[in-house]
Design a protein around this motif. Structure first.
Motif, PDB file in Angstrom:
ATOM      1  N   ARG A 223     -32.335  41.701  13.194  1.00 15.44           N
ATOM      2  CA  ARG A 223     -32.088  42.460  11.759  1.00 15.44           C
ATOM      3  C   ARG A 223     -30.842  42.746  11.039  1.00 15.44           C
ATOM      4  N   VAL A 224     -29.597  42.736  11.759  1.00  8.43           N
ATOM      5  CA  VAL A 224     -28.757  42.651  11.271  1.00  8.43           C
ATOM      6  C   VAL A 224     -27.965  41.438  10.017  1.00  8.43           C
ATOM      7  N   ILE A 225     -28.523  40.402  11.302  1.00  9.31           N
ATOM      8  CA  ILE A 225     -28.746  38.859   9.860  1.00  9.31           C
ATOM      9  C   ILE A 225     -29.679  39.076   8.643  1.00  9.31           C
ATOM     10  N   ALA A 226     -30.453  39.864   9.115  1.00  8.27           N
ATOM     11  CA  ALA A 226     -31.582  40.256   7.479  1.00  8.27           C
ATOM     12  C   ALA A 226     -30.960  40.936   6.624  1.00  8.27           C
ATOM     13  N   ALA A 227     -30.687  42.130   6.709  1.00 12.37           N
ATOM     14  CA  ALA A 227     -29.671  43.079   6.373  1.00 12.37           C
ATOM     15  C   ALA A 227     -28.246  42.130   5.390  1.00 12.37           C
ATOM     16  N   LEU A 228     -27.951  41.741   6.437  1.00 10.04           N
ATOM     17  CA  LEU A 228     -26.656  41.139   5.315  1.00 10.04           C
ATOM     18  C   LEU A 228     -26.650  39.914   5.612  1.00 10.04           C
ATOM     19  N   PRO A 229     -26.711  38.897   5.062  1.00  5.91           N
ATOM     20  CA  PRO A 229     -26.946  37.258   4.828  1.00  5.91           C
ATOM     21  C   PRO A 229     -25.785  36.603   5.062  1.00  5.91           C
ATOM     22  N   VAL A 451     -14.999  49.314  10.387  1.00 14.53           N
ATOM     23  CA  VAL A 451     -15.975  48.139  11.002  1.00 14.53           C
ATOM     24  C   VAL A 451     -17.237  48.626  12.039  1.00 14.53           C
ATOM     25  N   MET A 452     -16.332  48.925  13.041  1.00 16.44           N
ATOM     26  CA  MET A 452     -16.570  48.904  14.663  1.00 16.44           C
ATOM     27  C   MET A 452     -18.094  51.108  14.196  1.00 16.44           C
ATOM     28  N   PRO A 453     -16.957  51.065  14.086  1.00  9.93           N
ATOM     29  CA  PRO A 453     -17.692  53.185  13.913  1.00  9.93           C
ATOM     30  C   PRO A 453     -19.172  52.530  12.980  1.00  9.93           C
ATOM     31  N   ALA A 454     -19.180  52.008  11.830  1.00  5.77           N
ATOM     32  CA  ALA A 454     -20.207  51.753  10.983  1.00  5.77           C
ATOM     33  C   ALA A 454     -21.217  51.539  11.389  1.00  5.77           C
ATOM     34  N   GLY A 455     -20.567  50.790  12.674  1.00  5.17           N
ATOM     35  CA  GLY A 455     -22.214  49.565  13.893  1.00  5.17           C
ATOM     36  C   GLY A 455     -22.622  49.903  14.701  1.00  5.17           C
ATOM     37  N   MET A 456     -21.664  51.393  15.117  1.00  2.75           N
ATOM     38  CA  MET A 456     -22.307  52.389  16.038  1.00  2.75           C
ATOM     39  C   MET A 456     -22.789  53.375  15.518  1.00  2.75           C
ATOM     40  N   LEU A 457     -23.299  53.286  15.059  1.00  2.00           N
ATOM     41  CA  LEU A 457     -23.903  54.723  13.202  1.00  2.00           C
ATOM     42  C   LEU A 457     -25.129  53.605  12.934  1.00  2.00           C
ATOM     43  N   ALA A 458     -24.999  51.814  12.141  1.00  3.97           N
ATOM     44  CA  ALA A 458     -26.172  51.412  12.615  1.00  3.97           C
ATOM     45  C   ALA A 458     -27.200  51.156  13.502  1.00  3.97           C
ATOM     46  N   ALA A 459     -26.767  51.145  14.971  1.00  2.74           N
ATOM     47  CA  ALA A 459     -27.492  50.728  15.743  1.00  2.74           C
ATOM     48  C   ALA A 459     -28.050  52.075  16.252  1.00  2.74           C
ATOM     49  N   VAL A 460     -27.662  53.491  16.318  1.00  8.10           N
ATOM     50  CA  VAL A 460     -28.475  54.551  16.341  1.00  8.10           C
ATOM     51  C   VAL A 460     -29.613  55.083  15.342  1.00  8.10           C
ATOM     52  N   LEU A 461     -29.153  54.871  14.249  1.00 14.75           N
ATOM     53  CA  LEU A 461     -30.123  55.268  12.695  1.00 14.75           C
ATOM     54  C   LEU A 461     -31.376  53.844  12.832  1.00 14.75           C
ATOM     55  N   MET A 462     -31.124  52.396  14.087  1.00 16.06           N
ATOM     56  CA  MET A 462     -31.947  51.295  13.987  1.00 16.06           C
ATOM     57  C   MET A 462     -33.503  51.625  14.005  1.00 16.06           C
ATOM     58  N   PRO A 463     -33.570  52.810  15.167  1.00 10.82           N
ATOM     59  CA  PRO A 463     -34.832  52.608  15.510  1.00 10.82           C
ATOM     60  C   PRO A 463     -35.734  53.826  15.204  1.00 10.82           C
ATOM     61  N   LEU A 464     -35.188  54.390  13.634  1.00 12.62           N
ATOM     62  CA  LEU A 464     -35.286  55.083  12.613  1.00 12.62           C
ATOM     63  C   LEU A 464     -35.485  54.529  11.598  1.00 12.62           C
ATOM     64  N   GLY A 465     -35.206  53.167  11.721  1.00 11.14           N
ATOM     65  CA  GLY A 465     -35.213  52.292  10.174  1.00 11.14           C
ATOM     66  C   GLY A 465     -34.667  52.611   8.901  1.00 11.14           C
ATOM     67  N   LEU A 466     -33.788  53.396   9.059  1.00  6.60           N
ATOM     68  CA  LEU A 466     -32.740  54.072   8.416  1.00  6.60           C
ATOM     69  C   LEU A 466     -31.062  53.637   8.389  1.00  6.60           C
ATOM     70  N   GLU A 467     -30.631  52.159   9.556  1.00  7.67           N
ATOM     71  CA  GLU A 467     -29.414  51.536   9.482  1.00  7.67           C
ATOM     72  C   GLU A 467     -29.120  50.585   8.355  1.00  7.67           C
ATOM     73  N   ALA A 468     -30.032  50.473   6.713  1.00  3.25           N
ATOM     74  CA  ALA A 468     -29.503  49.991   5.470  1.00  3.25           C
ATOM     75  C   ALA A 468     -28.118  50.829   5.410  1.00  3.25           C
ATOM     76  N   PRO A 469     -27.845  51.978   5.193  1.00  2.42           N
ATOM     77  CA  PRO A 469     -26.543  52.069   4.293  1.00  2.42           C
ATOM     78  C   PRO A 469     -25.027  52.150   5.475  1.00  2.42           C
ATOM     79  N   ALA A 470     -25.402  52.343   6.753  1.00  2.00           N
ATOM     80  CA  ALA A 470     -24.369  51.703   7.798  1.00  2.00           C
ATOM     81  C   ALA A 470     -23.863  50.325   7.717  1.00  2.00           C
ATOM     82  N   LEU A 471     -25.054  49.326   7.046  1.00  2.29           N
ATOM     83  CA  LEU A 471     -24.820  47.898   7.421  1.00  2.29           C
ATOM     84  C   LEU A 471     -24.441  47.531   6.489  1.00  2.29           C
ATOM     85  N   TRP A 472     -24.295  48.058   5.075  1.00  2.00           N
ATOM     86  CA  TRP A 472     -23.874  48.328   3.810  1.00  2.00           C
ATOM     87  C   TRP A 472     -22.496  48.014   4.416  1.00  2.00           C
ATOM     88  N   VAL A 473     -21.546  49.270   5.218  1.00  2.00           N
ATOM     89  CA  VAL A 473     -20.236  49.388   5.471  1.00  2.00           C
ATOM     90  C   VAL A 473     -20.068  48.774   5.860  1.00  2.00           C
TER      91      VAL A 473
END
Length: 703
Positions: A223-229, A451-473
Motif C-alpha cells: 500500500r505504501v509503494i502503491a501510494a508513493l511510487p 517522516v516517522m511521525p507521518a508514517g506512524m499516523l499513516a499506519a494507524v489510519l490504514m485500517p480506515l483507508g485514510l492514510e493518503a494525506p499522512a503518506l503524502w507528508v
C-alpha cells in the motif's frame, strides 16, 4: 639500600583501592568477555567437542570462590566465566541448527509455504519454509529464498503454498580466504539455499501457517509503494517494514555515499521516535479527559503503551539485530523512567548486548551489531563525560543561544557516532564518507519530525483507508532526505575507497574503544593507544599478491598500487567488487596481452604473465606449465591440468573446485598459499570436499 627500596606494599594497596573505586564499572566488562568467548568459537579451525557446553558452571563456581578472597583475581575469573558462557551459548546454537543441505545442480520443481515476500525493483523475492526439492522429496528443515521472474503475474502472500520450477544453489562461499562467510551466516539463520525461478509460479492460497505480522508487513509495503511510487515509496516502506529490497540501487548508493545509510536500517533512532511519540500522545489523550487524568497513573499507562508500540514495531520490521538492541535499550530506559531512575546508562547497554548475544550470538560478527553498539557506546560515554559542563553552560545561556547549543549538540552527536562506527564501516565495506555530519544535520531532523511521525499516523489510519494525506507528508519528507543524499553524494570526494582494517586490527580497536568508554578514572585514556594501533593496522596489513576465485574465472594480480584482473565470461561481479574492497580500489585493469608494467614487475606474453615479486609466480594462458616449472614458486592455471611440478606450487581449476578460492603471498622467505578450506577448517557450515564422479589415476609427477 633501605631508602631506595621500592614500597611494593604501598603501591599494591594504592592499586587495589583505585581498582575498588571502579567496582561499578567492572560488571560492564562481562558482556565484552562474553563476546570474546563467541569470537573464540568462530576462530577455531576444528569444531569443538559438544561437551564443552557444560564448562561455564564450573568456571562460575570457581569465580565466586576466588572473588571472596581476592577481589581483583575474582574479577578476572568472572571475565573467564563470562567468556566460557559466550563460548557455550554459541556452541549450543550451533548444535541446535539443522545441517546444511546440498541441492542438486539441475532445475527442479520446488514447493513450500511462503513465509515472507519482498518487493524488488523488478519482481518479487519469497522465503519458503517446509520446502521440498521435488514432489516426492522430504521436507527440508531449512528455508529457501527464491527470486521470481520479473514478468510473473503471481502475487503470493505469507501462508500460501508456492510451487515453481527453479534452480537452487547453496549459499555462496567466501570470495577469498578470510572474506565474509555467507555459508556461516546462512547456517545460523536457518537458510538452506538461494535461487531463481525459471518458470511461472503456481500459488495455492492459505495452505499453511505464516509468521506473525508477515501478512501485515506485506500489505503495508504494497500500500505504501502503491501510494508513493518511485524511490520515495520504496524508502518509506523500508522505514515502516524494514525491507530495503525495493530501493533502487542508485538511491541506495547515494544514501550510502552521503553517510545516511543508517536511516534505512531501522534501529535506535526509529524505535525512539515510535516509542516517544506513542508515550506523549498517550499522556496527552489521558490529560484531555480530566476525570481519568485525576484517577489513573498516566505516566505508567503511557509507558506501557510505548513499550507495546515499540515491541509491535520491532516485530513488524522483522526483529533485526539493531532493532533487538534498540528495543532492549528502550525497555530499560522506559522502566527506568517509570521507576524514577537514570534512564540512559552503560549498564543498560550492557544488558542489551547480553540479550542480543544470548539469542543470536552469530550477529556479533556482522557490521549491524558492531556499528550499532559502537555508536551507542560512544554516545552514552560522551554524554556522561560532558553532561555536567553542558548543563552548567545551558543554565547560563538565553533561549537563542540554547537553540545554537542544541544544534551544536546534534553535530557533536553525529561526530561521536561517526568516529566510533567509521573503523567498523571501513573494515566491512572499505569506504569512508567524509560529509556524513553535514548530511545528517539536515536529514536526521527531517526523519525525526516529519517522516516517522507521518508514517506512524499513516499506519494507524490504514485500517480506515485514510492514510493518503499522512503518506503524502511522509513522502515529502523522504524526498527531502533523498535530495540531501544526492546533493552530498555528488560533492567532490564525498566517498573514498580505502584499505580495509583487518579483523585483528578491528578487534584491537574495539578493545581500545571499550577501555576508553567503560572506565571512568584517568587510565581510561590508555584506550587511545590500542585504538590508534587498530586504525593503523590497515597500513601494516599485506593483502594477497594473487587471488583465484572458486571457479577460476577471476584471477587478480596486485602490483604496487595497481590491481589487474583476468576475467572470463560468467565471472561473479560480487566477487570482483569484494576483491576491489580488499585492495582499496574502485576499479581494476585488464591484464595486458603483451609487454610489462611501468615498474616492470609484471611481464605478459601470449603464453602467460610472470609476476616478479619475491619468489615469483606465473599465470598460464596457453601451453603447458613445464616451461616455468621450478623457475617460479607458484604456477596458476584457469584450466584444469594433469601435469604436476614438484619444484613449484600448482593451482589450477581442480584446486579451486576442491578447496575454494586461493590467496597467494609472494614473500622474501617464499610463497605462502592458503585456500578457503584451509582458512575455515572443518566447521559445521563448511561443505565437505567435492568428490569426482569417477576416480581416476593420479598423473605421474614430472621431475
Amino acid at each position: 639500600m633501605t631508602a631506595l627500596a621500592i614500597p611494593w606494599r604501598a603501591i599494591l594497596t594504592s592499586a587495589q583501592n583505585a581498582f575498588a573505586s571502579e567496582r561499578q564499572q567492572q560488571a560492564l566488562w562481562l558482556p565484552v568477555a562474553m563476546g570474546a568467548g563467541i569470537l573464540g568459537y568462530f576462530n577455531l579451525r576444528v569444531e569443538p567437542d559438544g561437551r564443552l557446553i557444560w564448562l561455564p558452571p564450573a568456571v562460575i563456581i570457581l569465580a565466586v570462590i576466588v572473588a571472596r578472597r581476592l577481589p581483583f583475581c575474582g574479577w578476572l575469573y568472572a571475565l573467564a566465566a563470562a567468556a566460557s558462557f559466550g563460548f557455550a551459548v554459541v556452541l549450543w546454537h550451533a548444535q541446535r541448527a539443522p545441517p546444511p543441505i546440498s541441492p542438486p545442480s539441475r532445475a527442479l520443481v520446488i514447493e513450500g509455504i511462503v513465509q515472507n515476500v519482498e518487493a524488488l525493483p523488478q519482481g518479487l523475492r519469497v522465503t519458503l519454509a517446509n520446502a521440498r526439492l521435488g514432489p516426492e522429496a522430504p521436507i527440508l528443515e531449512r528455508s529457501l529464498r527464491l527470486r521470481l521472474r520479473s514478468d510473473d503475474p503471481a502475487r503470493p502472500a505469507p501462508g500460501d503454498l508456492l510451487r515453481v520450477r527453479a534452480l537452487i544453489r547453496p549459499p555462496a562461499a567466501p570470495a577469498y580466504p578470510g572474506a565474509w562467510d555467507f555459508q556461516r551466516t546462512a547456517y545460523f539463520n536457518g537458510q538452506g539455499g538461494v535461487g531463481f525461478a525459471i518458470g511461472a509460479a503456481e500459488v495455492i492460497p492459505r495452505a499453511g501457517e505464516a509468521p506473525p505480522l508477515s501478512g501485515l508487513r506485506r500489505d503495508l509495503e504494497a500500500r505504501v509503494i502503491a501510494a508513493l511510487p518511485g524511490p520515495a515509496g520504496a524508502i518509506s516502506a523500508a522505514l515502516l517494514t524494514g525491507s530495503q529490497s525495493a530501493i533502487p540501487a542508485a538511491d541506495l548508493n547515494a544514501m550510502r555515499d552521503s553517510g545516511l545509510a543508517h536511516l534505512l536500517s531501522v534501529s535506535g533512532l526509529h524505535i525512539a521516535i515510535v516509542m516517544s511519540v506513542s508515550f506523549w500522545v498517550c499522556r496527552l489523550l489521558l490529560a484531555l479527559y480530566r476525570p481519568m487524568a485525576l484517577r489513573v497513573p498516566g505516566k505508567l499507562i503511557a509507558g506501557c503503551a510505548a513499550l507495546l508500540a515499540g515491541g509491535f514495531y520491532m516485530l513488524l520490521t522483522g526483529a533485526q539485530v539493531p532493532m533487538q538492541r534498540s528495543f532492549a535499550m528502550a525497555c530499560l530506559v522506559t522502566l527506568a523512567i517509570l521507576a524514577g531512575r537514570k534512564a540512559i546508562s552503560l549498564r543498560g547497554l550492557a544488558w542489551a548486548a547480553t540479550v542480543v548475544m544470548l539469542f543470536d550470538p552469530a550477529s556479533l560478527l556482522g557490521p549491524s551489531f558492531q556499528m550499532s553498539f559502537a555508536a551507542v557506546l560512544a554516545l552514552i560515554a560522551g554524554w556522561e563525560a560532558l553532561q555536567p559542563r553542558l548543563m552548567k553552560l545551558r543554565a547560563s545561556l538565553g533561549w537563542a543561544k540554547r537553540i545554537v547549543l542544541g544544534m551544536l549538540g546534534l553535530m557533536l552527536t553525529s561526530i561521536l557516532a561517526g568516529a566510533a562506527t567509521a573503523p567498523f564501516g571501513l573494515a566491512h565495506f572499505g569506504r569512508l564518507q567524509w560529509y556524513g555530519v553535514a548530511a545528517n544535520a539536515v536529514a536526521v531532523p527531517l526523519t525525526s519530525f516529519i517522516v516517522m511521525p507521518a508514517g506512524m499516523l499513516a499506519a494507524v489510519l490504514m485500517p480506515l483507508g485514510l492514510e493518503a494525506p499522512a503518506l503524502w507528508v511522509m513522502g515529502f519528507g523522504v524526498e527531502g532526505v533523498l535530495w540531501v543524499a544526492r546533493i552530498v553524494a555528488a560533492w567532490p570526494g564525498a566517498t573514498q575507497a580505502a584499505m580495509p582494517i583487518p579483523a585483528w586490527g578491528l578487534a584491537v580497536f574495539a578493545f581500545g574503544l571499550c577501555w576508553l568508554c567503560l572506565w571512568r578514572r584517568w587510565w581510561r585514556a590508555l584506550g587511545v593507544l590500542p585504538m590508534l594501533l587498530g586504525l593503523s593496522s590497515a597500513a601494516i596489513f599485506q593483502p594477497p599478491h594473487i587471488l583465484i576465485s572458486g571457479d577460476a574465472r577471476l584471477i587478480a594480480i596486485s602490483t604496487a598500487d595497481t590491481l589487474f584482473l583476468q576475467r572470463q565470461p560468467g565471472a561473479s561481479s560480487l566477487t570482483r567488487d569484494t576483491w576491489l574492497r580488499l585492495y582499496g580500489q574502485t576499479a581494476a585493469q585488464a591484464l595486458p596481452a603483451e609487454g610489462s608494467t611501468a615498474e616492470g614487475k609484471l611481464r605478459c606474453s601470449a603464453d602467460g604473465c610472470v609476476l616478479n615479486e619475491g619468489p615469483g609466480a606465473f599465470l598460464v594462458r596457453r601451453g603447458n606449465i613445464m616451461a616455468q616449472c621450478g623457475a617460479v614458486a607458484v604456477i596458476i592455471s584457469a584450466e584444469p591440468t594433469r601435469q604436476r611440478c614438484r619444484q613449484s606450487i600448482v593451482i589450477d581449476r581442480f584446486s579451486v573446485w576442491r578447496d575454494g578460492p586461493h590467496a597467494v603471498w609472494l614473500l622474501p622467505a617464499g610463497a605462502e598459499v592458503i585456500s578457503d578450506r584451509a582458512w575455515r577448517g572443518n566447521r559445521r557450515w563448511v561443505p565437505p570436499p567435492p568428490q569426482p564422479r569417477a576416480a581416476a589415476e593420479p598423473p605421474a609427477p614430472i621431475e
